[in-house]
Design an enzyme around this catalytic site. Structure first.
Site, PDB file in Angstrom:
ATOM      1  N   GLU A 119       0.979  -1.151  -0.009  1.00 61.71           N
ATOM      2  CA  GLU A 119      -0.059   0.044  -0.015  1.00 61.71           C
ATOM      3  C   GLU A 119       0.669   1.266   0.061  1.00 61.71           C
ATOM      4  O   GLU A 119       1.865   1.411   0.875  1.00 61.71           O
ATOM      5  CB  GLU A 119      -0.837  -0.238   1.307  1.00 61.71           C
ATOM      6  CG  GLU A 119      -1.734  -1.354   1.311  1.00 61.71           C
ATOM      7  CD  GLU A 119      -1.174  -2.442   2.267  1.00 61.71           C
ATOM      8  OE1 GLU A 119      -0.078  -2.195   2.840  1.00 61.71           O
ATOM      9  OE2 GLU A 119      -1.772  -3.612   1.889  1.00 61.71           O
TER      10      GLU A 119
ATOM     11  N   GLN B 277      -1.754 -15.580  -1.719  1.00 66.14           N
ATOM     12  CA  GLN B 277      -2.210 -14.592  -2.751  1.00 66.14           C
ATOM     13  C   GLN B 277      -1.113 -14.491  -3.908  1.00 66.14           C
ATOM     14  O   GLN B 277      -0.124 -14.684  -3.563  1.00 66.14           O
ATOM     15  CB  GLN B 277      -2.775 -13.320  -2.088  1.00 66.14           C
ATOM     16  CG  GLN B 277      -1.676 -12.653  -1.380  1.00 66.14           C
ATOM     17  CD  GLN B 277      -1.976 -11.598  -0.560  1.00 66.14           C
ATOM     18  OE1 GLN B 277      -3.064 -11.433  -0.101  1.00 66.14           O
ATOM     19  NE2 GLN B 277      -1.061 -10.436  -0.432  1.00 66.14           N
TER      20      GLN B 277
END
Length: 188
Positions: free
Chosen positions: A137, A180
């Site tokens: 992020e 993921q």
């Protein structure tokens, strides 16, 4: 609990494929061009950002809600760099795939090169026995557009090993972000 050195990181990468692909030394050049460094450092590993980005936008007047995430809240970008609008946010992922050992907790910190440009990297800890590409992020805290570069260093991973293994690992819990790949959006 102790922080692990470059020798430990190299050994774990070789023996347990903890980081793939793995750079056993700091890389500062691509050909003759200088890059933001990545690879093993004294007590950590500098990860690279892949060439896929999700930039948050207010074009559709959406609300960012972790329980009801709307894909219209961002635009997808692929390329050698990503320009984050002023006071905005983007998601990316690491080039590297991680397999965290059961006795290890991994913490991610931003690199000073980006921090000095007002770009903050936020990643939650990588828990014992978590594996996958790390979703990164990036917050642009400035009132100017800010650029991040794909395939160059963006953050440093620090590895802390406990003197005993945890009772319940991320894999044991069946964590929702286990395995993921790509930029992974919030899940509930």
């Amino acid at each position: 609990m102790s922080i692990k050195s470059d020798r430990w990181i190299k050994r774990m990468a070789e023996q347990q494929q903890m980081i793939e692909p793995f750079e056993a030394a700091q890389v500062r050049y691509s050909g003759e061009q200088r890059v933001i460094s990545y690879g093993v450092s004294s007590y950590g590993y500098d990860v690279r950002c892949a060439a896929e980005f999700k930039i948050f936008t207010n074009v559709h007047s959406k609300t960012v809600d972790p329980k009801h995430f709307d894909n219209d809240a961002f635009v997808d970008i692929e390329g050698d760099c990503c320009v984050i609008p002023p006071n905005s946010f983007a998601l990316a992922r690491t080039v590297e795939y991680f397999r965290i050992p059961r006795s290890v907790l991994t913490i991610c910190l931003g690199k000073s090169t980006y921090a000095r440009c007002g770009i903050i990297v936020n990643v939650t800890p990588l828990e014992p026995e978590w594996e996958g590409h790390v979703t990164l992020e990036f917050s642009n805290t400035t009132n100017l557009p800010a650029k991040i570069y794909a395939n160059e260093g963006v953050a440093q991973m620090l590895f802390f090993e406990s003197d005993e293994v945890c009772e319940t690992s991320y894999a044991d819990r069946g964590g929702k972000y286990q395995g993921q790949t790509g930029v992974t959006l919030p899940r509930t």
